[in-house]
Write an enzyme that holds these catalytic residues in place. Structure first.
Site, mmCIF file in Angstrom:
data_model
loop_
_atom_site.group_PDB
_atom_site.id
_atom_site.type_symbol
_atom_site.label_atom_id
_atom_site.label_comp_id
_atom_site.label_asym_id
_atom_site.label_seq_id
_atom_site.Cartn_x
_atom_site.Cartn_y
_atom_site.Cartn_z
ATOM 1 N N ALA A 12 0.944 -1.189 0.101
ATOM 2 C CA ALA A 12 -0.076 0.094 -0.021
ATOM 3 C C ALA A 12 0.901 1.277 0.128
ATOM 4 O O ALA A 12 0.479 2.086 -0.617
ATOM 5 C CB ALA A 12 -0.942 -0.040 1.103
ATOM 6 N N ALA A 13 2.160 1.157 0.487
ATOM 7 C CA ALA A 13 2.960 2.329 0.613
ATOM 8 C C ALA A 13 3.800 2.596 -0.477
ATOM 9 O O ALA A 13 4.643 3.380 -0.935
ATOM 10 C CB ALA A 13 3.861 2.433 1.839
ATOM 11 N N ILE A 16 2.475 2.124 -6.850
ATOM 12 C CA ILE A 16 1.197 2.099 -7.379
ATOM 13 C C ILE A 16 0.128 2.334 -6.148
ATOM 14 O O ILE A 16 -0.779 2.665 -6.517
ATOM 15 C CB ILE A 16 1.358 0.349 -8.021
ATOM 16 C CG1 ILE A 16 2.317 0.229 -8.861
ATOM 17 C CG2 ILE A 16 -0.136 -0.062 -8.502
ATOM 18 C CD1 ILE A 16 2.552 -1.056 -9.497
ATOM 19 N N GLY A 130 1.849 -7.944 -8.345
ATOM 20 C CA GLY A 130 3.272 -7.879 -8.120
ATOM 21 C C GLY A 130 4.061 -8.897 -8.981
ATOM 22 O O GLY A 130 3.441 -10.096 -9.283
ATOM 23 N N ASP A 159 -1.229 -4.350 -20.074
ATOM 24 C CA ASP A 159 -0.740 -4.472 -21.401
ATOM 25 C C ASP A 159 -2.003 -4.311 -22.562
ATOM 26 O O ASP A 159 -1.456 -3.873 -23.642
ATOM 27 C CB ASP A 159 -0.544 -5.896 -21.423
ATOM 28 C CG ASP A 159 0.950 -6.109 -20.357
ATOM 29 O OD1 ASP A 159 1.842 -5.623 -20.240
ATOM 30 O OD2 ASP A 159 0.486 -7.036 -19.415
ATOM 31 N N HIS A 187 2.566 -12.180 -18.378
ATOM 32 C CA HIS A 187 2.818 -10.809 -18.016
ATOM 33 C C HIS A 187 4.298 -10.468 -18.183
ATOM 34 O O HIS A 187 5.005 -10.192 -17.072
ATOM 35 C CB HIS A 187 2.233 -9.995 -16.893
ATOM 36 C CG HIS A 187 2.695 -8.693 -16.794
ATOM 37 N ND1 HIS A 187 2.351 -7.592 -17.697
ATOM 38 C CD2 HIS A 187 3.677 -8.049 -15.643
ATOM 39 C CE1 HIS A 187 3.006 -6.391 -17.230
ATOM 40 N NE2 HIS A 187 3.821 -6.591 -15.957
#
Ligand code: NAX
Length: 328
Positions: A12-13, A16, A130, A159, A187
């Site tokens: 969260a920090a 993103i 991630g 993408d 990905h």
């Protein structure tokens, strides 16, 4: 309904996280009628910064934000979660072998999967952002045996959105006229952005564009290497566009995809299109009633077949590597 939906965000920090949380709290993830409670999961070193973000979220006075809690352990972080966005991961650092990267991320995603299994709500939906996203999702799902595998997904929507822009620009078309693009596979740089089923204002994209050289030497590499180009230009990896794609992914999953179109998401394979069952691979997908379906019966020509197979081979390799490490 006015019952808040519990949304857990890991990492969260991070960058993103900072681009994502305000959009969730403003209602863009689940819609303007759904209050949300945020559960921010960080590692202990990230908690102080997460507290600061929570202060800023308070200062936005979002009408839909019903609460914010901050955790430094997955058991509490996923307790009661309805939606989980798994953003925090261990990045590849210089000189790191692939097995080191997979081991480090296994150490994150295996316990997170177990915590989801133990405490998340029955309707839990998981999006892994991630990296390596597909394989991290596979590891998390393997540690959540009581959660249907279809509830785990990994993000290829960035993408997909990158490909939409490139194709619209080449065709001189409005973005809203481009439909039925597909990202296949992993990905990663092996992903295959496929325009052979795409339409531009109802016409086959390959007729509108009719430029095989552009497709092979411009479009495909531009989409596949866009992440590196952003790092080169910005000095930091994609953040706001990644957060935007995460919002799009969950919004499509929960609220459905428009009639006559599809999107791309990495979901568990049922064996469709020669992708081994159980792998988490990107497909053309629609969503209705909160469930992804793989778009069936598309014809795959030899050009596409080779590229899908190459990306799937990489996923098989990653799966075998995490399996050898005891992570599945
Ligand atoms: P940052 O390094 O800015 O933030 C990551 C945050 O995760 C940090 O605050 C860190 O403390 C936290 N974290 C690490 N381990 C954790 C754990 N076990 N539990 C909870 N939090 C943990 O990275 P950011 O730029 O935000 O990127 C996050 C991830 O997204 C990276 O793995 C990145 O590679 C990946 N991406 C995936 C994309 C995709 O399309 N699937 C595109 C964007 C991005 O590259």
């Amino acid at each position: 309904s006015t019952t808040p939906v519990n949304v857990t965000v890991t990492g969260a920090a991070g960058q993103i996280g900072y681009a994502l949380l305000f959009r969730i709290a403003s209602g863009q993830l689940l819609g303007p009628d759904t209050p949300v409670k945020l559960r921010l999961l960080e590692i202990p070193q990230g908690v102080k910064a997460a507290v600061g973000i929570a202060m800023e979220l308070d200062d936005c006075a979002f009408g839909l934000l019903a609460g914010i809690d901050i955790f430094d352990n997955p058991t509490d972080g996923f307790d009661g979660a309805n939606v989980a966005l798994l953003v925090g991961a261990r990045p590849r650092t210089a000189g790191m072998e692939r097995s080191d990267l997979l081991t480090a991320n296994g150490g994150i995603f295996a316990p997170q999967g177990a915590a989801i299994n133990a405490g998340a709500a029955d309707d839990i939906r998981v999006l892994v952002v991630g990296n390596p996203a597909n394989t991290n999702a596979l590891v998390a799902a393997a540690h959540a045996p009581d959660v249907p595998a279809e509830r785990f997904s990994a993000m290829t929507r960035l993408d997909h959105n990158r490909a939409l822009h490139q194709l619209a620009k080449k065709a001189g078309a409005d973005l809203s006229d481009v439909r039925r693009l597909t990202i296949w596979g992993n990905h990663s740089a092996t992903q295959y952005p496929d325009i052979f089923h795409a339409e531009i204002a109802g016409r086959p994209a390959v007729e509108v564009v009719a430029d095989q050289d552009w497709l092979e030497s411009d479009f495909i590499p531009t989409v596949a290497k866009r992440g590196a180009a952003i790092i080169d230009a910005r000095g930091a990896s994609s953040a706001a566009s990644a957060a935007n794609a995460a919002i799009d992914h969950v919004h499509s999953w929960v609220n459905g995809t428009p009639e006559g179109d599809w999107t791309s998401a990495a979901i568990v394979s049922d064996g469709s299109y020669g992708v081994p069952a159980g792998l988490i691979s990107s497909f053309p997908v629609t969503s209705t009633g909160g469930h992804w379906q793989i778009v069936p019966d598309l014809e795959i020509d030899a050009f596409s077949r080779d590229r899908i197979d190459a990306s799937v081979a990489e996923l098989i390799d990653e799966r075998d590597a995490v399996s050898k490490l005891g992570l599945l």
